[in-house]
Design a protein around this motif. Sequence first.
Motif, PDB file in Angstrom:
ATOM      1  N   CYS A  36     -92.367  10.875  -6.075  1.00  0.00           N
ATOM      2  CA  CYS A  36     -93.046  11.828  -5.159  1.00  0.00           C
ATOM      3  C   CYS A  36     -93.890  12.844  -5.929  1.00  0.00           C
ATOM      4  N   HIS A  94     -86.222  11.685  -8.448  1.00  0.00           N
ATOM      5  CA  HIS A  94     -85.140  12.323  -7.683  1.00  0.00           C
ATOM      6  C   HIS A  94     -84.179  11.252  -7.171  1.00  0.00           C
ATOM      7  N   CYS A 142     -91.003  14.098 -10.718  1.00  0.00           N
ATOM      8  CA  CYS A 142     -90.516  12.848 -10.135  1.00  0.00           C
ATOM      9  C   CYS A 142     -91.599  11.763 -10.215  1.00  0.00           C
ATOM     10  N   CYS A 170     -85.425  10.217  -3.806  1.00  0.00           N
ATOM     11  CA  CYS A 170     -86.605   9.335  -3.785  1.00  0.00           C
ATOM     12  C   CYS A 170     -86.215   7.911  -4.180  1.00  0.00           C
TER      13      CYS A 170
HETATM   14 ZN   LIG Z   1     -89.151  12.619  -5.805  1.00  0.00          ZN
END
Ligand SMILES: [Zn+2]
Length: 338
Positions: free
Chosen positions: A288, A313, A285, A316
Amino acid sequence: MSLDVQEIKSAIRIHDYISQLEKLTKLTLKNSDIMLGAPKTKLVVDLPTHNKPCYEYVEQLYQEIGDRDLLMQALRTGWHYISSNGTTIPVSKEKYFQQLNSSQAFHVAKQRGYEIPEKFLTTKQFCYGQYEAYSAMHEIMHGKALGIWSNKANFSNFMYNYAKFYKAIKLIAPQFIVPSSSYQSSIPYILDQLWVASHNSNQVRLLGLEVAGEQHFLNGGHSKTLGNEKYLEKLGFEMYHVASWWCRVDPYRVICEFLKESGIFPEAQQYLIGAELDTIDKYVCGICHRPMVRLGWDWIQQCQIGDRTVYAHKHCVAHKVADKLSTRGRFDVQSQRC
Ligand SMILES: [Zn+2]
């Protein structure tokens, strides 16, 4: 940040699992090819001609686990129905899950005269990769995943190509039984997915998609049919073998790879975001920095960070948008495309 989010939890678990599998097998699975085996040439089967159309075999094919004899009967007597009535995917994801979980295909094969050893009827050989690949196929055929984030100019192009592809696909059947040799006593193969695609006006292609499962792999063999395609070729089946560990990480990409390799939808990957992530290690990702998998069509999204476009994601990206909203009071949909 929330570790209880399903898409992040699944990703961490699956990436860990593949790392362990690599240690166990001493193979580099994370940068392996997705397509482990594909036919060298296209096989085209002439549609048998039959004057009296009849729905009986087609109905049986839609309702029960299919086998080669049944398919040939259905093609011979009911091509008109298969070609026109719109039941491309007769088996739901839930029904497929049950089929897999109960070794149902082997029970059906036994009823139809194949000799099946007892252990095949009792041992569950559930492989998550098979289920994920079927599920992704379902979503793609229902208009999800591909072309979703395309810009306007690309979208009409996508619709044209997708419609052409969709029209050619006449049937996708899971757990399809095919003989493994001409001997009655030989254990049949169970193809994970059989695709029937029309070719010209009176021909079809029979494409077998097989997930080369970790079980087969760990047992020393690669897959049920890999290396044994000759007999299936004689019967008119093209066999495509895909890596099960890739099906755990990105089954959508696996299906696109199959569509490209088989030539039934060569542009498919261009319409899937993140298709350029070509090794499993790259599924990280951009927000994150934790691992990603795509088990749902929208789990991986594109996002703008400064002047960089990253993949992240779904969770996210949604949070980033929410943060922006609260700090700037502005929802910049155009630049986010999410
Ligand atoms: Zn993420």
